[in-house]
Motif scaffolding. Structure first.
Motif, PDB file in Angstrom:
ATOM      1  N   ARG A 142       1.105  -1.150   0.171  1.00 23.84           N
ATOM      2  CA  ARG A 142       0.166  -0.056   0.054  1.00 23.84           C
ATOM      3  C   ARG A 142       0.780   1.307  -0.132  1.00 23.84           C
ATOM      4  O   ARG A 142       1.945   1.228   0.269  1.00 23.84           O
ATOM      5  N   VAL A 143       0.111   2.385  -0.457  1.00 26.68           N
ATOM      6  CA  VAL A 143       0.686   3.653  -0.318  1.00 26.68           C
ATOM      7  C   VAL A 143       0.092   4.295   0.359  1.00 26.68           C
ATOM      8  O   VAL A 143      -1.209   4.563   0.228  1.00 26.68           O
ATOM      9  N   GLU A 144       0.520   5.193   1.365  1.00 28.79           N
ATOM     10  CA  GLU A 144      -0.324   5.921   2.189  1.00 28.79           C
ATOM     11  C   GLU A 144       0.154   7.694   1.830  1.00 28.79           C
ATOM     12  O   GLU A 144       1.101   8.007   1.717  1.00 28.79           O
ATOM     13  N   LEU A 145      -1.284   8.289   1.538  1.00 34.81           N
ATOM     14  CA  LEU A 145      -0.796   9.709   1.064  1.00 34.81           C
ATOM     15  C   LEU A 145      -1.561  10.537   2.244  1.00 34.81           C
ATOM     16  O   LEU A 145      -2.812  10.507   2.848  1.00 34.81           O
ATOM     17  N   THR A 146      -0.998  11.664   2.639  1.00 41.07           N
ATOM     18  CA  THR A 146      -1.372  12.643   3.523  1.00 41.07           C
ATOM     19  C   THR A 146      -1.987  13.841   2.697  1.00 41.07           C
ATOM     20  O   THR A 146      -1.221  14.464   2.185  1.00 41.07           O
ATOM     21  N   LEU A 147      -3.351  14.155   2.928  1.00 39.81           N
ATOM     22  CA  LEU A 147      -3.937  15.295   2.341  1.00 39.81           C
ATOM     23  C   LEU A 147      -4.362  16.672   3.099  1.00 39.81           C
ATOM     24  O   LEU A 147      -4.548  16.200   4.330  1.00 39.81           O
ATOM     25  N   ALA A 148      -3.913  17.641   2.682  1.00 42.54           N
ATOM     26  CA  ALA A 148      -4.449  18.742   3.564  1.00 42.54           C
ATOM     27  C   ALA A 148      -5.655  19.440   2.723  1.00 42.54           C
ATOM     28  O   ALA A 148      -5.750  19.821   1.524  1.00 42.54           O
ATOM     29  N   ARG A 149      -6.693  19.625   3.578  1.00 44.60           N
ATOM     30  CA  ARG A 149      -8.102  20.156   3.161  1.00 44.60           C
ATOM     31  C   ARG A 149      -8.562  21.393   4.191  1.00 44.60           C
ATOM     32  O   ARG A 149      -7.703  21.384   5.353  1.00 44.60           O
ATOM     33  N   ASP A 150      -9.138  22.244   3.511  1.00 46.02           N
ATOM     34  CA  ASP A 150      -9.763  23.371   4.245  1.00 46.02           C
ATOM     35  C   ASP A 150     -10.451  22.626   5.837  1.00 46.02           C
ATOM     36  O   ASP A 150     -10.227  23.518   7.031  1.00 46.02           O
ATOM     37  N   THR A 151     -11.043  21.472   5.596  1.00 41.31           N
ATOM     38  CA  THR A 151     -11.675  21.058   6.681  1.00 41.31           C
ATOM     39  C   THR A 151     -10.688  20.091   7.710  1.00 41.31           C
ATOM     40  O   THR A 151     -11.335  19.440   8.674  1.00 41.31           O
ATOM     41  N   GLY A 152      -9.593  20.113   7.300  1.00 47.73           N
ATOM     42  CA  GLY A 152      -8.692  19.295   8.382  1.00 47.73           C
ATOM     43  C   GLY A 152      -7.866  18.389   7.537  1.00 47.73           C
ATOM     44  O   GLY A 152      -8.407  17.839   6.287  1.00 47.73           O
ATOM     45  N   PRO A 153      -7.102  17.579   8.046  1.00 44.35           N
ATOM     46  CA  PRO A 153      -6.054  16.573   7.187  1.00 44.35           C
ATOM     47  C   PRO A 153      -6.852  15.259   7.087  1.00 44.35           C
ATOM     48  O   PRO A 153      -7.701  15.002   7.775  1.00 44.35           O
ATOM     49  N   LEU A 154      -6.656  14.589   6.188  1.00 42.85           N
ATOM     50  CA  LEU A 154      -7.074  13.367   5.560  1.00 42.85           C
ATOM     51  C   LEU A 154      -5.941  12.377   5.206  1.00 42.85           C
ATOM     52  O   LEU A 154      -5.054  12.731   4.565  1.00 42.85           O
ATOM     53  N   SER A 155      -6.115  10.882   5.548  1.00 42.41           N
ATOM     54  CA  SER A 155      -5.145   9.913   5.177  1.00 42.41           C
ATOM     55  C   SER A 155      -5.879   9.253   4.365  1.00 42.41           C
ATOM     56  O   SER A 155      -6.843   8.921   4.632  1.00 42.41           O
ATOM     57  N   CYS A 156      -5.093   8.752   2.902  1.00 44.27           N
ATOM     58  CA  CYS A 156      -5.861   7.731   1.923  1.00 44.27           C
ATOM     59  C   CYS A 156      -4.618   6.669   2.082  1.00 44.27           C
ATOM     60  O   CYS A 156      -3.344   6.812   1.758  1.00 44.27           O
ATOM     61  N   ARG A 157      -5.130   5.373   1.546  1.00 49.35           N
ATOM     62  CA  ARG A 157      -4.041   4.189   1.655  1.00 49.35           C
ATOM     63  C   ARG A 157      -4.741   3.524   0.279  1.00 49.35           C
ATOM     64  O   ARG A 157      -6.000   3.342   0.114  1.00 49.35           O
TER      65      ARG A 157
END
Length: 402
Positions: A142-157
């Protein structure tokens, strides 16, 4: 909280969004990550740029149910006129001679972006927007991505990341994929002009001492101008008032369309050849501008990127049907192998055109003009050339609709 996906496409431009559409029938859990809001994209100056869609690209958009939403904004290219200013060589190509309605179509980028976005919405493509990828970490399969959003951070695998995030792709860099660059030392000066006489669906490519000058049909009397200059000359011509700019343009292009009048802002874009050294990394595939940026001389950059998208989609479809891992090394190697020949052909052809048509050397000038005359009189050569221009040199499958 971490969201799980099969495929995360980073970059919601035309390449990334088209891939998301193409993957909808596969059953894969796919998400599109885009940093710009639809409103920002619609209002961006980049939306003014004219896209020349090869006939093969139009057929792809028809199969993705995009073209019915965009067709009324497109202008058909029914004829192509190629000439070398100050020399005898010229070539004229007619779509009717190949029994096709057009070689391709021209439309503003924002109109096609809108049509693709509407198709994604109607077909249920999951989109995270606005969001920016801040980093990637590899964790086994798997690859985990860290996303920055206006509503707060999110992780996607995810099992596969697709880099569709443009020429300065962060995903490509994080995957350790380098790039080859060639700075042409040129700037594409672009705007829209209105002609005194109708263009009748003719696209003009005129090679001048400063570089190629293209006028692409855009509406009844309007045309998109792409005019190449070296940096110094580009700064000079972009600083001119409209009447002086129009006089220079008239001198370079001639009077085939009567008087030309500028009807949009004049902008400049530096020209470089950028090519990724590889099309994949560990659980990463690279498509579109993240894989290559071309000189606009042959108008093939976007069309080449769309073929990347459809090749990857077709390979993924077959692979997952057999229970395969969408991020498997063997799949990514097949993708790179499948795209190599097309990339070499189109990138090499575009690069050589610059050399052939900007050199003032008399032997090369004679050779290129003889070549244009020969092309104008040899039906088989014309057919080969136009098939390349239409993106019909190879047929790409689109995942079947369920």
């Amino acid at each position: 909280m971490t969201e799980e996906y099969d495929v995360v496409i980073v970059g919601g431009g035309l390449a990334g969004a088209s891939l998301a559409l193409a993957l909808q029938p596969t059953g894969l859990k796919v998400v599109l990550v885009e940093s710009q809001t639809p409103e920002a994209k619609w209002n961006s100056p980049a939306g003014d740029r004219a896209l020349a869609l090869a006939l093969g690209s139009v057929e792809i958009f028809q199969e993705l149910n995009v073209w019915p939403r965009a067709a009324d904004k497109a202008t058909a290219i029914r004829r192509i006129h190629v000439s070398d200013r100050g020399h005898f060589g010229k070539t004229r190509l007619e779509a009717a001679d190949l029994d096709v309605p057009a070689f391709g179509y021209v439309m503003p980028a924002r109109e096609l972006e809108k049509a693709v976005a509407e198709a994604c919405s109607s077909q249920g493509v999951e989109v995270i927007c606005p969001a920016e990828v801040q980093g990637m970490t590899w964790q086994g399969n798997r690859v985990e991505l860290t996303l920055a959003r206006d509503t707060g951070p999110l992780s996607c695998r995810t099992r596969l990341v697709v880099a569709a995030d443009g020429g300065q792709s962060k995903v490509r860099q994080w995957a350790g994929i380098g790039q080859q660059e060639r700075d042409y030392g040129q700037v594409a000066v672009v705007t829209t002009v209105e002609a005194e006489r109708p263009h009748e669906g003719t696209a003009y490519e005129r090679f001048t001492a400063s570089g190629p000058l293209a006028l692409l049909p855009l509406g009844h009397r309007r045309a998109a101008l792409i005019w190449t200059h070296d940096r110094r000359a580009a700064r000079e011509i972009m600083a001119l008032e409209a009447p002086a700019f129009e006089a220079r343009l008239q001198q370079a292009f001639g009077w085939r369309l009567g008087r030309l009048r500028v009807v949009a802002p004049v902008r400049g874009f530096p020209l470089r050849l950028i090519r990724a050294r590889r099309l994949f990394g560990e659980r990463v595939a690279v498509v579109g501008n993240a894989a290559h940026q071309l000189h606009p001389v042959a108008g093939q950059g976007f069309n080449l990127g769309l073929r990347d998208v459809m090749t990857l989609a077709g390979l993924l479809r077959r692979h997952v049907r057999q229970g395969g891992d969408p991020g498997a090394l063997i799949l990514l190697e097949r993708y790179a192998h499948a795209r190599a020949r097309d990339h070499d052909r189109v990138i090499g052809f575009s690069d050589r055109l610059i050399e052939w048509f900007t050199s003032p050397a008399p032997p090369l000038a004679l050779a290129r003009n003889l070549g244009l005359v020969a092309l104008d009189h040899l039906p088989l050569a014309k057919r080969w050339f136009t098939r390349q221009a239409m993106g019909k040199a190879q047929r790409l499958g689109v995942p079947e609709r369920q």
